[in-house]
Write a protein that holds these residues in place. Structure first.
Motif: not given
Length: 444
Positions: A252-253, A396-401, A417-422
């Protein structure tokens, strides 16, 4: 109750189970990578974009194999640890039958609705036909791949990791040869890429089916008349739900990534993301392979109430994950250019975009190993709830955000950088559960 402790299921012989499992997962991840390599270089970047766009749909179906394999093998290994070999084999046979029926049902549905699914995730008229061709061919073979994923886990429980490795290498070799023949020699395009992968999946499932079809002296598992214990099926699915949710969430991500990339960088963005994800698949496979190799051992000792072995396994696993994480991050950043050039060296602008994205994305490898182990560790302890929470938040949650917010401020770099943050946010959750559950399971 007389608990029998297998001399093989000890942390001192961990490498016997882990190394073959890691190689199996890496080789399995190479299926799509090899397809992408041939398609990108010999069919074109539009076909390459189509392959990467439809791949999340395929992975959602395949994810059920990971769920049944991880959750079912944990339950079967626990029964072996408790000395209930007959029940373990009945459960093993039951999970195989369940995986087969589920795989056929899901594949048929997705095959029929593949054109609508492709449009739903954003396929343009330029790549729609290629998306449908690739997706439908792999739906034909997806039941075999679901079974292959199940057998990867059960081969460890049966204490046959080397056989599992051999089968996976044979399947991977089949994929490479067929890719070369069908794409390069016979110029069959994206259909040839899908057919090559399908052929390798059939090989990867049929050989274990033959092996487990009769009782053998040197293995604990074989097919018997299955019992249909719905509570056990539910327990196995609950145990493995984190693996299911993890793969569905990642799919989904990936769709969300593609939507954002189309807005910012069009087809080039999807192609660059495809290359970066290949690196992610390969390195993540190392961590998942480690979990597959250790999970049955953890489940066994949990069932046998051998807390000293659990403590040793936990401590060693954390150290190994940290060392491997540093190594993989260093390799990714250092060799970003030559790795990217293999796939998109024919387009300078696309190459530059891919290299920059890969170096930013690689930072996540410093963290993801511990998070993947945390989810798999609690699955092995038959604590599907905790495992599921970690998995859903992480994938899911952290990556979507992150993917929704960061591009607003950082543009294309925000996507990378989205995955790093998640992963950073997920690490906090994993550490909290490690601390909270330590007295219950006594692994510290």
């Amino acid at each position: 109750m007389n608990i029998r402790l297998s001399e093989h299921f000890t942390y001192t012989k961990l490498g016997r189970f882990v190394l073959p499992s890691v190689i199996m997962m890496v080789v399995t991840s190479l299926y799509s990578i090899i397809d992408g390599l041939f398609v990108s270089n010999y069919v074109g970047k539009n076909a390459f974009a189509a392959l990467n766009l439809i791949f999340p749909i395929i992975m959602i179906v395949m994810a059920f194999g990971f769920m049944i394999g991880a959750g079912g093998s944990a339950l079967v290994a626990k029964k072996l640890g408790e000395g209930e070999d007959e029940t373990a084999n009945k459960y093993f046979s039951m999970f195989f039958a369940f995986a087969t029926v589920l795989g056929i049902s899901l594949s048929a549905i997705c095959f029929i609705f593949m054109p609508k699914l492709a449009k739903l995730i954003g396929a343009s008229d330029l790549i729609l036909e290629d998306c449908v061709i690739y997706g439908r061919v792999l739906m034909v073979s997806s039941t075999f791949y679901i079974l292959q994923n199940c057998f990867q886990n059960f081969m460890i429980v049966a204490e046959k990791p080397k056989l599992g490795l051999f089968i996976t290498l044979l399947a991977g070799g089949t994929n490479i040869v067929l890719d070369y023949l069908l794409i390069y020699i016979f110029d069959m395009g994206i259909f040839g890429a899908a057919a090559a992968t399908a052929g390798s999946q059939v090989i990867g499932a049929v050989i274990p089916l033959i092996y487990f079809s009769k009782k053998r002296k040197n293995t604990k598992l074989h097919f018997v008349k299955p019992i249909f214990d719905f509570k056990a099926i539910a327990k196995g699915c609950t145990n493995g739900v984190s693996e299911l949710l993890s793969n569905i969430s990642m799919s989904f991500v990936s769709m969300l990534y593609n939507i954002q990339l189309i807005k910012i960088a069009a087809e080039n963005g999807i192609a660059a993301y495809g290359v970066i994800m290949y690196l992610g698949f390969t390195f993540s496979a190392i961590f998942f392979g480690y979990v597959i190799g250790t999970a049955p051992i953890i489940s066994y000792h949990y069932g046998a109430n051998n807390h000293n072995e659990l403590k040793n396994l936990f401590r060693k696993s954390i150290i190994i994950n940290m060392v491997v994480s540093i190594m993989m991050t260093t390799i990714s950043i250092t060799f970003a250019t030559p790795l990217s050039r293999i796939f998109v060296g024919y387009d300078a602008k696309l190459l530059e975009m891919t290299v920059n994205g890969m170096r930013l994305y690689a930072i996540s490898f410093l963290i993801c190993g511990i998070n993947i182990f945390a989810s798999g560790f609690f699955t092995a302890l038959n604590d599907g709830l905790v495992s599921g929470v970690i998995s859903v938040l992480r994938t899911l949650v952290f990556q979507v955000l992150s993917i929704s917010i960061l591009p607003i401020f950082f543009g294309l770099n925000g996507i990378w950088l989205s995955l790093v943050t998640a992963e950073l946010l997920s690490l906090i959750v994993s550490l909290i559960y490690f601390i909270r559950k330590r007295k219950i399971y006594k692994y510290i």
